[in-house]
Write a protein that holds these residues in place. Sequence first.
Motif, short mmCIF file in Angstrom:
data_model
loop_
_atom_site.label_atom_id
_atom_site.label_comp_id
_atom_site.label_asym_id
_atom_site.label_seq_id
_atom_site.Cartn_x
_atom_site.Cartn_y
_atom_site.Cartn_z
N ASP A 219 36.75 29.66 39.01
CA ASP A 219 37.16 30.08 37.66
C ASP A 219 38.67 30.26 37.58
OD1 ASP A 219 34.50 30.10 36.95
OD2 ASP A 219 34.26 32.26 37.27
N VAL A 220 39.26 30.85 38.61
CA VAL A 220 40.71 31.07 38.62
C VAL A 220 41.43 29.72 38.63
CG1 VAL A 220 42.65 32.04 39.90
CG2 VAL A 220 40.50 33.31 39.75
N ALA A 221 40.97 28.80 39.46
CA ALA A 221 41.62 27.49 39.56
C ALA A 221 41.50 26.73 38.25
CB ALA A 221 41.00 26.70 40.71
N LEU A 222 40.33 26.77 37.63
CA LEU A 222 40.14 26.07 36.36
C LEU A 222 41.02 26.67 35.27
CD1 LEU A 222 38.61 23.95 34.74
CD2 LEU A 222 36.80 25.65 34.34
N VAL B 177 44.18 47.10 31.78
CA VAL B 177 45.62 47.32 31.63
C VAL B 177 46.34 47.02 32.94
CG1 VAL B 177 47.39 49.04 31.18
CG2 VAL B 177 45.34 48.98 29.76
N ALA B 178 45.93 47.69 34.02
CA ALA B 178 46.61 47.48 35.30
C ALA B 178 46.40 46.07 35.84
CB ALA B 178 46.12 48.51 36.32
N GLY B 179 45.17 45.58 35.73
CA GLY B 179 44.89 44.24 36.24
C GLY B 179 45.57 43.15 35.46
N ASN B 180 45.89 43.41 34.23
CA ASN B 180 46.58 42.43 33.39
C ASN B 180 48.10 42.52 33.57
OD1 ASN B 180 47.58 40.86 31.24
ND2 ASN B 180 47.15 42.45 29.74
N GLU B 181 48.64 43.71 33.35
CA GLU B 181 50.10 43.87 33.31
C GLU B 181 50.76 43.60 34.66
OE1 GLU B 181 52.48 45.00 31.12
OE2 GLU B 181 51.32 45.41 29.31
N THR B 182 50.21 44.14 35.74
CA THR B 182 50.92 44.06 37.02
C THR B 182 50.97 42.64 37.54
OG1 THR B 182 48.85 44.67 38.12
CG2 THR B 182 50.39 46.44 37.67
N ALA C 82 43.97 44.35 44.92
CA ALA C 82 44.97 43.61 45.68
C ALA C 82 44.49 42.20 46.03
CB ALA C 82 45.33 44.37 46.96
N HIS C 83 43.23 42.07 46.45
CA HIS C 83 42.71 40.73 46.79
C HIS C 83 42.74 39.81 45.58
CE1 HIS C 83 41.42 42.01 50.74
NE2 HIS C 83 40.65 42.95 50.25
N LEU C 84 42.32 40.33 44.43
CA LEU C 84 42.29 39.53 43.22
C LEU C 84 43.71 39.14 42.80
CD1 LEU C 84 40.79 38.25 40.85
CD2 LEU C 84 40.86 40.48 39.70
N ALA C 85 44.64 40.09 42.85
CA ALA C 85 46.02 39.80 42.46
C ALA C 85 46.63 38.72 43.34
CB ALA C 85 46.86 41.07 42.53
N ARG D 119 48.48 34.95 30.64
CA ARG D 119 47.17 34.39 30.29
C ARG D 119 46.17 34.42 31.45
NH1 ARG D 119 47.79 28.65 27.63
NH2 ARG D 119 45.49 28.85 27.73
N LEU D 120 46.63 34.10 32.66
CA LEU D 120 45.68 34.00 33.77
C LEU D 120 45.03 35.35 34.10
CD1 LEU D 120 44.34 32.21 35.91
CD2 LEU D 120 46.22 32.82 37.45
N PRO D 121 45.80 36.40 34.40
CA PRO D 121 45.13 37.67 34.74
C PRO D 121 44.30 38.23 33.59
CG PRO D 121 47.51 37.98 34.52
CD PRO D 121 47.27 36.50 34.51
N LEU D 122 44.75 38.04 32.35
CA LEU D 122 43.98 38.54 31.21
C LEU D 122 42.63 37.84 31.13
CD1 LEU D 122 43.84 40.30 28.67
CD2 LEU D 122 44.90 38.42 27.41
N LYS D 123 42.63 36.53 31.29
CA LYS D 123 41.36 35.78 31.21
C LYS D 123 40.43 36.16 32.37
CE LYS D 123 39.22 31.23 31.40
NZ LYS D 123 38.10 31.74 30.59
N ILE D 124 40.97 36.24 33.58
CA ILE D 124 40.11 36.51 34.73
C ILE D 124 39.52 37.91 34.65
CG2 ILE D 124 40.05 36.71 37.24
CD1 ILE D 124 40.24 33.83 36.04
#
Length: 407
Positions: free
Chosen positions: A124-127, A247-252, A363-366, A152-157
């Motif tokens: 999903d991340v690669a697509l 918020v944190a997963g998107n902004e950072t 951290a792993h996701l980021a 766009r990428l972190p917000l969508k994921i």
Amino acid sequence: MSVIDFDLSAAEFWALPMDDREEAFRRLRELDKPAFFEEMEISFAPRGPGYHALVRHADILEASRHPELFCSGDGGATNIPDMPAEFTEYFGSMINMDDPRHARLRRIVSRAFTPRMIKQFEDDVALAATRIVDDLIAAGPGVDFVTQVAARLPLKIICDMMGIPEQHYGFIFERSNIILGGFDPEYTDLDNVAANLLNAGLELQQLVQELAADPPPGLIASLTSANIDGEQLTPQELGSFFILLVVAGNETTRNAISYGLRLLTRYPEQRALLLTDLDRYLPGAVEEIVRLAAPVNYMRRKVTRDCEMNGNLYRAGEKVVLFYWSANRDESVFADSLAFDITRDPNPHVGFGGPGPHFCLGAHLARREITVMFRELLTRLPQIEGGKPDRLHSSFINGIKHMECTF
């Protein structure tokens, strides 16, 4: 303090050019002991007693390892002032808690963020990254890299993980900008900061409660039904965790990706080296991007009892602020600490926080998102560059609001 002619509590300090900030923290790291600063006066919280600025890598590691001495839950970790009780209803998630409540919440939600679980999202991340670069190429050079790519990428994921339909992406993006917008007039009315924050938190809580009533497949459904040793999230805990995640997963991650392009632009020799072998050098480049970006400037702790740390005495009730951004530039740990070096090894940065119970759950996701985004960009647009960044006016987030890109 006689040698320090700047104030970390002043909003004006965080509007200074980056070179000036780096010099200020270098001077703080040279002091015999952590400098003490008065707290700024804000309209919606009482003025506190001040704080010790922990700017050295060793101090931040030590404080992070001892939450029993330096706690997060007494007044909150994400603000230097002790926040009013109504703020904790929306912004009181795990970051602002101590064990055993912190451990209980983390145990419930951490299953979604293990390396094995993140691996399930790799396709999903690669697509998503491919589609984002497709759109960037179609738009052509000169667009805003932050809004067109990095955001766009972190917000969508994150939204896909939670099971949030695409129609809500813009709504979440706007509210997260308000919550982490600091005192930047682009995102908040400076005369009504508290009201804007609370309203943004309320609206996000309402959204997750609506989704949880009939949850689509995803993390919201998993968290709603999670049961570990008879424990489940309360509706309030679900709401505050949702705000933390989106918020944190998107902004950072957005800011790390933006900062990364700026670093590759400023250090063309490092870009050239990276392009010779992405498989070999990209993991180190991601760690170095996170080190220098340090998207979260600080977290606050409160001293629980009189103690000594690295030769300095701290009294019960005092505040310490852990400046991760400064620790990641500590000359005693990182040779040529201001330079971008994708071969830096070891690289014991604290860009995801210090060791201990509050190390970043995502951290792993980021790391995965940053890796995939730059692999896609540098494979298809190897000469893409980022222009002068328009920086967020915030003491808490080291953010880039806008940055034109060319390719």
